[in-house]
Design an enzyme around this catalytic site. Structure first.
Site, PDB file in Angstrom:
ATOM      1  N   GLN A  95      19.410 -72.898  74.124  1.00 51.81           N
ATOM      2  CA  GLN A  95      18.976 -73.477  75.398  1.00 51.81           C
ATOM      3  C   GLN A  95      20.128 -73.428  76.397  1.00 51.81           C
ATOM      4  OE1 GLN A  95      16.403 -77.267  74.707  1.00 51.81           O
ATOM      5  NE2 GLN A  95      17.787 -77.103  72.965  1.00 51.81           N
ATOM      6  N   ASN A  96      21.307 -73.093  75.884  1.00 46.13           N
ATOM      7  CA  ASN A  96      22.509 -73.137  76.717  1.00 46.13           C
ATOM      8  C   ASN A  96      22.587 -71.912  77.620  1.00 46.13           C
ATOM      9  OD1 ASN A  96      23.060 -75.427  75.272  1.00 46.13           O
ATOM     10  ND2 ASN A  96      24.498 -74.430  73.888  1.00 46.13           N
ATOM     11  N   VAL A  97      23.144 -72.106  78.786  1.00 39.56           N
ATOM     12  CA  VAL A  97      23.295 -71.009  79.743  1.00 39.56           C
ATOM     13  C   VAL A  97      24.739 -70.499  79.748  1.00 39.56           C
ATOM     14  CG1 VAL A  97      21.351 -71.713  81.171  1.00 39.56           C
ATOM     15  CG2 VAL A  97      23.606 -72.684  81.641  1.00 39.56           C
ATOM     16  N   HIS A 113      16.802 -70.376  78.216  1.00 44.58           N
ATOM     17  CA  HIS A 113      16.914 -71.013  79.536  1.00 44.58           C
ATOM     18  C   HIS A 113      17.802 -70.220  80.486  1.00 44.58           C
ATOM     19  CE1 HIS A 113      15.746 -75.217  77.789  1.00 44.58           C
ATOM     20  NE2 HIS A 113      14.719 -74.404  77.881  1.00 44.58           N
ATOM     21  N   CYS A 121      17.642 -61.756  91.837  1.00 44.20           N
ATOM     22  CA  CYS A 121      17.169 -61.727  93.226  1.00 44.20           C
ATOM     23  C   CYS A 121      15.736 -62.267  93.274  1.00 44.20           C
ATOM     24  CB  CYS A 121      17.215 -60.285  93.761  1.00 44.20           C
ATOM     25  SG  CYS A 121      16.553 -60.155  95.441  1.00 44.20           S
ATOM     26  N   CYS A 140      21.408 -58.767  98.197  1.00 43.06           N
ATOM     27  CA  CYS A 140      21.034 -58.122  96.935  1.00 43.06           C
ATOM     28  C   CYS A 140      21.407 -56.643  96.992  1.00 43.06           C
ATOM     29  CB  CYS A 140      19.530 -58.270  96.697  1.00 43.06           C
ATOM     30  SG  CYS A 140      18.941 -57.324  95.264  1.00 43.06           S
ATOM     31  N   THR A 181      21.098 -80.629  70.039  1.00 44.76           N
ATOM     32  CA  THR A 181      20.087 -80.785  71.075  1.00 44.76           C
ATOM     33  C   THR A 181      19.386 -82.132  70.923  1.00 44.76           C
ATOM     34  OG1 THR A 181      18.113 -79.835  72.132  1.00 44.76           O
ATOM     35  CG2 THR A 181      18.341 -79.496  69.739  1.00 44.76           C
TER      36      THR A 181
HETATM   37  C1  BV8 Z   1       8.157 -75.214  81.047  1.00 45.34           C
HETATM   38  C2  BV8 Z   1      18.387 -75.531  83.526  1.00 45.34           C
HETATM   39  C3  BV8 Z   1       5.987 -74.493  81.478  1.00 45.34           C
HETATM   40  C4  BV8 Z   1      19.456 -74.660  83.106  1.00 45.34           C
HETATM   41  C5  BV8 Z   1      17.128 -76.938  82.091  1.00 45.34           C
HETATM   42  C6  BV8 Z   1       5.493 -80.283  77.378  1.00 45.34           C
HETATM   43  C7  BV8 Z   1       5.304 -78.920  77.181  1.00 45.34           C
HETATM   44  C8  BV8 Z   1       5.863 -77.993  78.066  1.00 45.34           C
HETATM   45  C9  BV8 Z   1       6.637 -78.439  79.151  1.00 45.34           C
HETATM   46  C10 BV8 Z   1       6.817 -79.779  79.338  1.00 45.34           C
HETATM   47  C11 BV8 Z   1       6.252 -80.706  78.462  1.00 45.34           C
HETATM   48  N1  BV8 Z   1       6.598 -81.935  78.893  1.00 45.34           N
HETATM   49  C12 BV8 Z   1       7.368 -81.817  80.000  1.00 45.34           C
HETATM   50  C13 BV8 Z   1       7.505 -80.529  80.307  1.00 45.34           C
HETATM   51  C14 BV8 Z   1       8.261 -80.004  81.442  1.00 45.34           C
HETATM   52  C15 BV8 Z   1       9.742 -79.803  81.160  1.00 45.34           C
HETATM   53  C16 BV8 Z   1      10.324 -80.814  80.229  1.00 45.34           C
HETATM   54  O1  BV8 Z   1      10.424 -80.567  79.029  1.00 45.34           O
HETATM   55  N2  BV8 Z   1      10.755 -81.936  80.783  1.00 45.34           N
HETATM   56  C17 BV8 Z   1      11.418 -82.930  79.969  1.00 45.34           C
HETATM   57  C18 BV8 Z   1      12.578 -83.534  80.736  1.00 45.34           C
HETATM   58  C19 BV8 Z   1      10.361 -83.966  79.562  1.00 45.34           C
HETATM   59  N3  BV8 Z   1       9.961 -78.476  80.638  1.00 45.34           N
HETATM   60  C20 BV8 Z   1      10.076 -77.455  81.504  1.00 45.34           C
HETATM   61  O2  BV8 Z   1       9.928 -77.573  82.691  1.00 45.34           O
HETATM   62  C21 BV8 Z   1      10.359 -76.086  80.910  1.00 45.34           C
HETATM   63  N4  BV8 Z   1       9.408 -75.176  81.442  1.00 45.34           N
HETATM   64  O3  BV8 Z   1       7.769 -75.933  80.188  1.00 45.34           O
HETATM   65  O4  BV8 Z   1       7.362 -74.387  81.754  1.00 45.34           O
HETATM   66  C22 BV8 Z   1       5.287 -73.443  82.224  1.00 45.34           C
HETATM   67  C23 BV8 Z   1       4.049 -73.055  81.765  1.00 45.34           C
HETATM   68  C24 BV8 Z   1       3.379 -72.083  82.446  1.00 45.34           C
HETATM   69  C25 BV8 Z   1       3.941 -71.510  83.580  1.00 45.34           C
HETATM   70  C26 BV8 Z   1       5.175 -71.903  84.024  1.00 45.34           C
HETATM   71  C27 BV8 Z   1       5.859 -72.895  83.349  1.00 45.34           C
HETATM   72  C28 BV8 Z   1      11.737 -75.575  81.336  1.00 45.34           C
HETATM   73  C29 BV8 Z   1      12.801 -76.327  80.619  1.00 45.34           C
HETATM   74  C30 BV8 Z   1      14.196 -75.793  80.998  1.00 45.34           C
HETATM   75  C31 BV8 Z   1      14.734 -76.588  82.120  1.00 45.34           C
HETATM   76  N5  BV8 Z   1      16.105 -76.205  82.371  1.00 45.34           N
HETATM   77  N6  BV8 Z   1      18.300 -76.645  82.603  1.00 45.34           N
HETATM   78  C32 BV8 Z   1      20.725 -75.454  83.189  1.00 45.34           C
HETATM   79  O5  BV8 Z   1      20.997 -75.986  84.271  1.00 45.34           O
HETATM   80  O6  BV8 Z   1      21.399 -75.541  82.157  1.00 45.34           O
HETATM   81  S1  BV8 Z   1      17.017 -78.297  81.098  1.00 45.34           S
HETATM   82  C33 BV8 Z   1      18.444 -78.633  80.214  1.00 45.34           C
HETATM   83  O7  BV8 Z   1      17.978 -79.304  79.018  1.00 45.34           O
HETATM   84  C34 BV8 Z   1      19.269 -77.496  79.699  1.00 45.34           C
HETATM   85  O8  BV8 Z   1      18.647 -76.235  79.741  1.00 45.34           O
HETATM   86  C35 BV8 Z   1      19.488 -77.904  78.243  1.00 45.34           C
HETATM   87  O9  BV8 Z   1      19.815 -76.842  77.454  1.00 45.34           O
HETATM   88  C36 BV8 Z   1      18.182 -78.469  77.942  1.00 45.34           C
HETATM   89  C37 BV8 Z   1      18.068 -79.275  76.677  1.00 45.34           C
HETATM   90  O10 BV8 Z   1      19.082 -80.255  76.659  1.00 45.34           O
HETATM   91  P1  BV8 Z   1      20.058 -80.293  75.376  1.00 45.34           P
HETATM   92  O11 BV8 Z   1      20.633 -78.940  75.209  1.00 45.34           O
HETATM   93  O12 BV8 Z   1      19.320 -80.876  74.232  1.00 45.34           O
HETATM   94  O13 BV8 Z   1      21.214 -81.247  75.902  1.00 45.34           O
HETATM   95  P2  BV8 Z   1      21.223 -82.839  75.887  1.00 45.34           P
HETATM   96  O14 BV8 Z   1      22.379 -83.270  76.707  1.00 45.34           O
HETATM   97  O15 BV8 Z   1      19.861 -83.363  76.209  1.00 45.34           O
HETATM   98  O16 BV8 Z   1      21.510 -83.216  74.363  1.00 45.34           O
HETATM   99  C38 BV8 Z   1      22.748 -82.855  73.787  1.00 45.34           C
HETATM  100  C39 BV8 Z   1      22.698 -83.303  72.338  1.00 45.34           C
HETATM  101  O17 BV8 Z   1      23.912 -82.885  71.707  1.00 45.34           O
HETATM  102  C40 BV8 Z   1      22.615 -84.807  72.167  1.00 45.34           C
HETATM  103  O18 BV8 Z   1      21.591 -85.113  71.226  1.00 45.34           O
HETATM  104  C41 BV8 Z   1      23.982 -85.205  71.605  1.00 45.34           C
HETATM  105  O19 BV8 Z   1      23.876 -86.243  70.661  1.00 45.34           O
HETATM  106  C42 BV8 Z   1      24.433 -83.945  70.948  1.00 45.34           C
HETATM  107  N7  BV8 Z   1      25.896 -83.780  70.931  1.00 45.34           N
HETATM  108  C43 BV8 Z   1      26.789 -84.150  71.879  1.00 45.34           C
HETATM  109  N8  BV8 Z   1      28.033 -83.806  71.477  1.00 45.34           N
HETATM  110  C44 BV8 Z   1      27.907 -83.202  70.266  1.00 45.34           C
HETATM  111  C45 BV8 Z   1      26.547 -83.175  69.925  1.00 45.34           C
HETATM  112  N9  BV8 Z   1      26.099 -82.664  68.775  1.00 45.34           N
HETATM  113  C46 BV8 Z   1      27.013 -82.138  67.936  1.00 45.34           C
HETATM  114  N10 BV8 Z   1      28.337 -82.108  68.204  1.00 45.34           N
HETATM  115  C47 BV8 Z   1      28.817 -82.637  69.344  1.00 45.34           C
HETATM  116  N11 BV8 Z   1      30.134 -82.614  69.585  1.00 45.34           N
END
Ligand code: BV8
Length: 241
Positions: A95-97, A113, A121, A140, A181
């Site tokens: 999921q990382n960019v 992602h 573009c 572009c 994640t």
């Molecule tokens: C889509 C942009 C549909 C890039 C990001 C149900 C079904 C489908 C969709 C949805 C749904 N419900 C809601 C939705 C919509 C939405 C969504 O999920 N919203 C959430 C908030 C409820 N999803 C979307 O919009 C997705 N698109 O579904 O499209 C569609 C259908 C038809 C036509 C068109 C569209 C798109 C999702 C992507 C959004 N982009 N970012 C960027 O800027 O990076 S989101 C963002 O969250 C990042 O991409 C990131 O990768 C992603 C997930 O987060 P995590 O990687 O899990 O990071 P987080 O901080 O949350 O957690 C880190 C974890 O690591 C923690 O648990 C922590 O404890 C742990 N940790 C910390 N340190 C350590 C560690 N673990 C180990 N070692 C360590 N040292």
């Protein structure tokens, strides 16, 4: 110990945390400081593209200063060892960019992602490498239009990349491991349920703390990825997986 033939690994921001790149939802995470709906949606980009460019330019710069950690390297070595001994499929879905998996040597890798080090573009769809800042003043190289270049990342409400390929790999896997994640963002957060429903794979969560989907995993290990991932991989490899 079972020998796994089709392995799918899903990583999130936690795997890059110890490389100094911020996570999103931890204490001090990016979404605790910035509003994702003002920075990571198509509407935000059309409303204020320069604000969105500044956010991704800042993250692109910190990515350049970061280095892969032991978790990235152990996943890359595991993939290479399985490729060498023809042990079956291995797909890393991130999921990382950031580009830390590539820089550690991972090859069978999908950025669902998108990727910070690419631009796209909005006018013609052309994708180009991007290692510096993006702005609305840029043109572009393919279609010659100005102002349409955006980060090649998936925003909320946009379809993640390679979903068909990912679905096929999930449906064929006998080992699914989610690393670093929170299990908050879909469709990635639903992958474990898809795999568990088929009942043909062992599912493992490796995280700092239980994710939102922790109860769907058969095995769970908690601790910093730079320690837990190499240990997990070593245990499997020492039994020939
Ligand atoms: C889509 C942009 C549909 C890039 C990001 C149900 C079904 C489908 C969709 C949805 C749904 N419900 C809601 C939705 C919509 C939405 C969504 O999920 N919203 C959430 C908030 C409820 N999803 C979307 O919009 C997705 N698109 O579904 O499209 C569609 C259908 C038809 C036509 C068109 C569209 C798109 C999702 C992507 C959004 N982009 N970012 C960027 O800027 O990076 S989101 C963002 O969250 C990042 O991409 C990131 O990768 C992603 C997930 O987060 P995590 O990687 O899990 O990071 P987080 O901080 O949350 O957690 C880190 C974890 O690591 C923690 O648990 C922590 O404890 C742990 N940790 C910390 N340190 C350590 C560690 N673990 C180990 N070692 C360590 N040292």
């Amino acid at each position: 110990m079972t020998r796994y033939t089709n392995i799918v690994i899903l990583t999130g921001a936690g795997v890059s945390a110890e490389s100094g790149l911020g996570t999103f939802r931890d204490k001090g995470g990016l979404w605790t400081k910035y509003d994702p709906y003002k920075l990571a949606t198509p509407e935000a980009f059309s409303e204020d593209p320069e604000r969105v460019h500044a956010f991704y330019n800042m993250r692109r710069a910190s990515m350049t200063d970061a280095a892969p950690n032991a978790a990235h390297h152990s996943l890359a070595h595991w993939e290479a060892a399985r490729r060498e001994n023809g042990a079956g499929e291995f797909l890393l879905v991130t999921q990382n960019v950031d580009d830390l998996h590539e820089r550690a040597g991972s090859r069978s890798l999908l950025h669902m992602h998108g990727e910070l080090d690419k631009s796209r573009c909005s006018c013609c769809g052309d994708i180009q490498p991007c290692n510096g800042d993006l702005s609305t003043a840029m043109t572009c190289a393919t279609c010659g239009k100005t102002g349409g270049l955006r980060p090649h990342v998936v925003w909320f409400g946009e379809m993640p990349f390679d979903m068909d390929r990912i679905a096929d790999a999930l449906d064929a896997c006998d080992l699914f491991v989610a690393i670093g994640t929170s299990g908050t963002v879909y469709p990635a957060a639903g992958f474990v349920q898809r795999v568990a429903a088929l009942g043909q794979a062992h599912t493992v969560e490796i995280n700092l703390e239980p994710s939102e989907g922790h109860s769907s995993f058969a095995e769970r290990t908690y601790g910093p990825a730079s320690e837990t991932v190499p240990r997990f991989v070593e245990d499997l490899r020492s039994s020939g997986v």
